[in-house]
Each structure stands twice: as C-alpha cells, then as structure tokens.
Scaffold this motif. Structure first.
Motif: not given
Length: 92
Positions: A31-39, A44-49, A79-92
């Motif tokens: 699921e994480a790899r699918g969310t990060l497809a094209g990133n 590196e992110i998956v290795a960190d996960l 605790e780790i949570g799911s991976v969010q696609a860039p720009g899909s999280g709440p605006a800060s």
C-alpha cells in the motif's frame, strides 16, 4: 501444511514473523509503495518505513520472544500510520 514463520529483512534488521503478521506487513508495504508510485524518493521512504516497523516490533517483543506476531505488528503499524501522498494531507 502450514507455514509457521517467515524471516524478513527490513532495511538493516532481520526479524522472524508469524505468517499472518508477515502477510499483513506485505500488504502495508505494498500500500505504501502504491501511494508513493512515481515519487523519486520511494525506495528511501519505504526503507525508512521498514526500519520503523522493525524498531517498533522489537520494542514490543517480550524478553526471549523470537517471532513477531500480529500482537506486536498491529500496534506498531498503527503508531507509524499510513503513508500519505504528497499534497493529500491537511493544509498547514
């Protein structure tokens, strides 16, 4: 015949997982790899996960325990949570 455990290398750590926990981990990472497809930083992110999962599961294991079960994995993933696609999280 039933597979009891699977040995998996998560970034720099090697752990044994009961089969159900391993299948759950595979689904989480897929699921994480699918969310990060094209990133460009996907690997590196998956290795960190993977390392975060290994660290969280190891922290939750009892002394002498050698196999990660769903009992350790589920709260670790929560605790780790799911991976969010860039720009899909709440605006800060």
């Amino acid at each position: 015949m039933e597979r009891i455990s699977v040995t998996a290398r998560l970034n720099r750590s090697t752990l044994q997982f009961e089969d159900a926990a391993f299948q759950r981990l595979q689904a989480y990472l897929a699921e994480a790899r699918g969310t990060l497809a094209g990133n460009p930083d996907q690997d590196e992110i998956v290795a960190d996960l993977e390392q975060a999962v290994a660290d969280q599961c190891t922290r939750r294991m009892h002394a002498g325990q050698t196999i990660v079960t769903l009992t350790e994995l589920e709260p670790a993933l929560e605790e780790i949570g799911s991976v969010q696609a860039p720009g899909s999280g709440p605006a800060s």
